[in-house]
Scaffold this motif. Structure first.
Motif, PDB file in Angstrom:
ATOM      1  N   ASP A   1     -89.002  54.929  62.982  1.00 33.03           N
ATOM      2  CA  ASP A   1     -89.282  56.374  63.033  1.00 33.03           C
ATOM      3  C   ASP A   1     -90.279  56.668  64.156  1.00 33.03           C
ATOM      4  O   ASP A   1     -90.125  57.634  64.898  1.00 33.03           O
ATOM      5  CB  ASP A   1     -89.863  56.837  61.690  1.00 33.03           C
ATOM      6  CG  ASP A   1     -88.859  56.617  60.574  1.00 33.03           C
ATOM      7  OD1 ASP A   1     -87.878  57.365  60.526  1.00 33.03           O
ATOM      8  OD2 ASP A   1     -89.039  55.675  59.777  1.00 33.03           O
ATOM      9  N   TYR A   2     -91.300  55.892  64.235  1.00 30.76           N
ATOM     10  CA  TYR A   2     -92.326  55.971  65.284  1.00 30.76           C
ATOM     11  C   TYR A   2     -92.888  54.573  65.489  1.00 30.76           C
ATOM     12  O   TYR A   2     -92.740  53.709  64.626  1.00 30.76           O
ATOM     13  CB  TYR A   2     -93.508  56.855  64.824  1.00 30.76           C
ATOM     14  CG  TYR A   2     -93.298  58.339  64.894  1.00 30.76           C
ATOM     15  CD1 TYR A   2     -93.387  59.027  66.098  1.00 30.76           C
ATOM     16  CD2 TYR A   2     -93.056  59.073  63.735  1.00 30.76           C
ATOM     17  CE1 TYR A   2     -93.217  60.413  66.155  1.00 30.76           C
ATOM     18  CE2 TYR A   2     -92.878  60.461  63.783  1.00 30.76           C
ATOM     19  CZ  TYR A   2     -92.959  61.115  65.000  1.00 30.76           C
ATOM     20  OH  TYR A   2     -92.791  62.478  65.049  1.00 30.76           O
ATOM     21  N   TYR A   3     -93.584  54.388  66.611  1.00 35.17           N
ATOM     22  CA  TYR A   3     -94.496  53.256  66.720  1.00 35.17           C
ATOM     23  C   TYR A   3     -95.847  53.833  66.311  1.00 35.17           C
ATOM     24  O   TYR A   3     -96.381  54.708  67.008  1.00 35.17           O
ATOM     25  CB  TYR A   3     -94.575  52.721  68.150  1.00 35.17           C
ATOM     26  CG  TYR A   3     -93.247  52.210  68.683  1.00 35.17           C
ATOM     27  CD1 TYR A   3     -92.673  51.054  68.152  1.00 35.17           C
ATOM     28  CD2 TYR A   3     -92.591  52.865  69.718  1.00 35.17           C
ATOM     29  CE1 TYR A   3     -91.452  50.581  68.644  1.00 35.17           C
ATOM     30  CE2 TYR A   3     -91.374  52.395  70.210  1.00 35.17           C
ATOM     31  CZ  TYR A   3     -90.820  51.259  69.669  1.00 35.17           C
ATOM     32  OH  TYR A   3     -89.617  50.805  70.148  1.00 35.17           O
TER      33      TYR A   3
ATOM     34  N   ARG B   1    -101.661  62.492  68.080  1.00 32.67           N
ATOM     35  CA  ARG B   1    -101.131  62.408  69.453  1.00 32.67           C
ATOM     36  C   ARG B   1     -99.744  61.757  69.440  1.00 32.67           C
ATOM     37  O   ARG B   1     -99.479  60.873  68.627  1.00 32.67           O
ATOM     38  CB  ARG B   1    -102.113  61.589  70.296  1.00 32.67           C
ATOM     39  CG  ARG B   1    -103.521  62.118  70.181  1.00 32.67           C
ATOM     40  CD  ARG B   1    -104.542  61.058  70.522  1.00 32.67           C
ATOM     41  NE  ARG B   1    -104.904  61.073  71.927  1.00 32.67           N
ATOM     42  CZ  ARG B   1    -105.646  60.131  72.511  1.00 32.67           C
ATOM     43  NH1 ARG B   1    -106.087  59.084  71.820  1.00 32.67           N
ATOM     44  NH2 ARG B   1    -105.946  60.218  73.787  1.00 32.67           N
ATOM     45  N   TYR B   2     -98.889  62.197  70.350  1.00 27.68           N
ATOM     46  CA  TYR B   2     -97.501  61.713  70.418  1.00 27.68           C
ATOM     47  C   TYR B   2     -97.149  61.394  71.863  1.00 27.68           C
ATOM     48  O   TYR B   2     -97.693  62.004  72.787  1.00 27.68           O
ATOM     49  CB  TYR B   2     -96.525  62.786  69.923  1.00 27.68           C
ATOM     50  CG  TYR B   2     -96.718  63.202  68.480  1.00 27.68           C
ATOM     51  CD1 TYR B   2     -95.921  62.661  67.483  1.00 27.68           C
ATOM     52  CD2 TYR B   2     -97.701  64.131  68.122  1.00 27.68           C
ATOM     53  CE1 TYR B   2     -96.087  63.029  66.157  1.00 27.68           C
ATOM     54  CE2 TYR B   2     -97.878  64.500  66.793  1.00 27.68           C
ATOM     55  CZ  TYR B   2     -97.065  63.948  65.821  1.00 27.68           C
ATOM     56  OH  TYR B   2     -97.238  64.311  64.510  1.00 27.68           O
ATOM     57  N   GLY B   3     -96.209  60.510  72.077  1.00 29.10           N
ATOM     58  CA  GLY B   3     -95.763  60.245  73.441  1.00 29.10           C
ATOM     59  C   GLY B   3     -94.480  59.438  73.497  1.00 29.10           C
ATOM     60  O   GLY B   3     -94.128  58.723  72.547  1.00 29.10           O
TER      61      GLY B   3
ATOM     62  N   GLU C   1     -95.869  79.832  67.093  1.00 27.24           N
ATOM     63  CA  GLU C   1     -96.105  79.308  68.451  1.00 27.24           C
ATOM     64  C   GLU C   1     -94.871  78.555  68.956  1.00 27.24           C
ATOM     65  O   GLU C   1     -94.444  78.706  70.098  1.00 27.24           O
ATOM     66  CB  GLU C   1     -97.340  78.393  68.409  1.00 27.24           C
ATOM     67  CG  GLU C   1     -97.777  77.810  69.714  1.00 27.24           C
ATOM     68  CD  GLU C   1     -97.876  78.831  70.848  1.00 27.24           C
ATOM     69  OE1 GLU C   1     -97.437  78.478  71.947  1.00 27.24           O
ATOM     70  OE2 GLU C   1     -98.358  79.960  70.638  1.00 27.24           O
ATOM     71  N   LYS C   2     -94.278  77.764  68.048  1.00 24.02           N
ATOM     72  CA  LYS C   2     -93.076  76.985  68.411  1.00 24.02           C
ATOM     73  C   LYS C   2     -91.891  77.896  68.685  1.00 24.02           C
ATOM     74  O   LYS C   2     -91.139  77.685  69.626  1.00 24.02           O
ATOM     75  CB  LYS C   2     -92.709  76.032  67.274  1.00 24.02           C
ATOM     76  CG  LYS C   2     -93.554  74.789  67.232  1.00 24.02           C
ATOM     77  CD  LYS C   2     -92.909  73.770  66.308  1.00 24.02           C
ATOM     78  CE  LYS C   2     -93.451  72.393  66.563  1.00 24.02           C
ATOM     79  NZ  LYS C   2     -92.430  71.379  66.667  1.00 24.02           N
ATOM     80  N   LEU C   3     -91.726  78.912  67.807  1.00 25.29           N
ATOM     81  CA  LEU C   3     -90.563  79.814  67.936  1.00 25.29           C
ATOM     82  C   LEU C   3     -90.526  80.512  69.289  1.00 25.29           C
ATOM     83  O   LEU C   3     -89.455  80.767  69.830  1.00 25.29           O
ATOM     84  CB  LEU C   3     -90.583  80.875  66.831  1.00 25.29           C
ATOM     85  CG  LEU C   3     -90.110  80.428  65.442  1.00 25.29           C
ATOM     86  CD1 LEU C   3     -90.339  81.536  64.419  1.00 25.29           C
ATOM     87  CD2 LEU C   3     -88.634  80.039  65.479  1.00 25.29           C
TER      88      LEU C   3
HETATM   89  P1  5GP Z   1     -94.109  64.979  62.966  1.00 23.96           P
HETATM   90  O1  5GP Z   1     -95.541  64.617  62.794  1.00 23.96           O
HETATM   91  O2  5GP Z   1     -93.668  66.048  61.989  1.00 23.96           O
HETATM   92  O3  5GP Z   1     -93.194  63.771  62.947  1.00 23.96           O
HETATM   93  O4  5GP Z   1     -93.956  65.623  64.435  1.00 23.96           O
HETATM   94  C1  5GP Z   1     -94.749  66.701  64.845  1.00 23.96           C
HETATM   95  C2  5GP Z   1     -94.198  67.247  66.138  1.00 23.96           C
HETATM   96  O5  5GP Z   1     -94.339  66.299  67.192  1.00 23.96           O
HETATM   97  C3  5GP Z   1     -92.694  67.567  66.057  1.00 23.96           C
HETATM   98  O6  5GP Z   1     -92.479  68.828  66.685  1.00 23.96           O
HETATM   99  C4  5GP Z   1     -92.062  66.460  66.867  1.00 23.96           C
HETATM  100  O7  5GP Z   1     -90.840  66.859  67.448  1.00 23.96           O
HETATM  101  C5  5GP Z   1     -93.125  66.230  67.925  1.00 23.96           C
HETATM  102  N1  5GP Z   1     -92.980  64.921  68.556  1.00 23.96           N
HETATM  103  C6  5GP Z   1     -92.639  63.742  68.008  1.00 23.96           C
HETATM  104  N2  5GP Z   1     -92.613  62.762  68.914  1.00 23.96           N
HETATM  105  C7  5GP Z   1     -92.930  63.337  70.101  1.00 23.96           C
HETATM  106  C8  5GP Z   1     -93.066  62.854  71.450  1.00 23.96           C
HETATM  107  O8  5GP Z   1     -92.890  61.690  71.764  1.00 23.96           O
HETATM  108  N3  5GP Z   1     -93.406  63.764  72.375  1.00 23.96           N
HETATM  109  C9  5GP Z   1     -93.608  65.065  72.090  1.00 23.96           C
HETATM  110  N4  5GP Z   1     -93.911  65.881  73.091  1.00 23.96           N
HETATM  111  N5  5GP Z   1     -93.498  65.555  70.857  1.00 23.96           N
HETATM  112  C10 5GP Z   1     -93.171  64.713  69.864  1.00 23.96           C
END
Ligand code: 5GP
Length: 220
Positions: A61-63, A90-92, A165-167
């Protein structure tokens, strides 16, 4: 015939499909089903500093990483795109996750927000196809989040506050669907994917195939 099909697959350039939606719209369910039905599309596993939710698997699902590792990736310029503070965590997307697939004609599916989609479009416009899912109503969105039972009350409020904000960014996407019925939405996304695969610009190796057809036609 099988030989031709395998060859045509190899000559295609992969596409990057980005799906975005406000939290609770059904994005994860759509992504999951697309991946289950189509072995030719791979999921780009993002890194995140948030904690796994129940049932989420590291590497699938994620790292799930910590801030120190995230900072290290930033320092190494390892990200294709990233979003640093919008959601508290944080995401990437790691470059290594994407390039190896696209170059050999495999498609990649991303679950990513509008900020990430914007960065990806800027970097690889011709390879990127973006899809936005709208919820049928805000009331429905809240009830889906509450019934999901995976987030605390506080997290649900945070997610609902982010919805508006997303919409606002819906009009930056190539395709927009209202997710009234999950099955219909999945079928529509599958049709978008097959149509995009057939675009001439993605079928990079077709010229040599057509040249061979022309050569064959000469001797017909
Ligand atoms: P959640 O915590 O619900 O899994 O994700 C929160 C938000 O982060 C969601 O809108 C998801 O699409 C976004 N997101 C997840 N992975 C990434 C990524 O690698 N990059 C970016 N920019 N957004 C991400």
């Amino acid at each position: 015939m099988d030989e031709i099909i395998t060859r045509l697959k190899k000559v295609r350039r992969g596409a990057m499909f980005i799906i975005e939606a406000p939290s609770g719209t059904g994005k994860s369910a759509v992504v999951k089903e697309i991946l289950r039905c189509d072995p030719n599309i791979k999921f780009s596993v993002s890194v995140t500093t948030r904690k796994p939710r129940e049932g989420e698997v590291d590497g699938k699902d994620y790292y799930f990483i910590d801030d120190a590792q995230y900072n290290e990736y930033l320092k190494q310029d390892a990200f294709y795109e990233y979003v640093d503070s919008q959601y508290g965590s944080r995401y990437g997307t790691l470059r290594s996750e994407v390039d190896s697939f696209i170059n050999v004609g495999e498609d990649v599916l991303f679950d990513m927000d509008w900020a990430g989609a914007r960065q990806m479009k800027a970097k690889a416009k011709d390879d990127v196809v973006t899809i936005y899912l709208l919820p049928p109503s805000i009331k429905e969105l809240r009830s889906r989040l509450e019934n999901r039972g995976t987030d605390s009350k506080e997290t649900i409020e945070k997610r609902m506050n982010l919805t508006a904000e997303k919409l606002k960014h819906w009009n930056e996407f190539d395709y927009v669907l209202v997710n009234v019925n999950l099955e219909d939405t999945i079928k529509k996304v599958q049709r978008i994917i097959s149509g995009e695969r057939m675009k001439r610009v993605r079928q990079t190796g077709l010229q040599s195939f057509v040249d061979e057809l022309l050569e064959e036609a000469k001797h017909d």
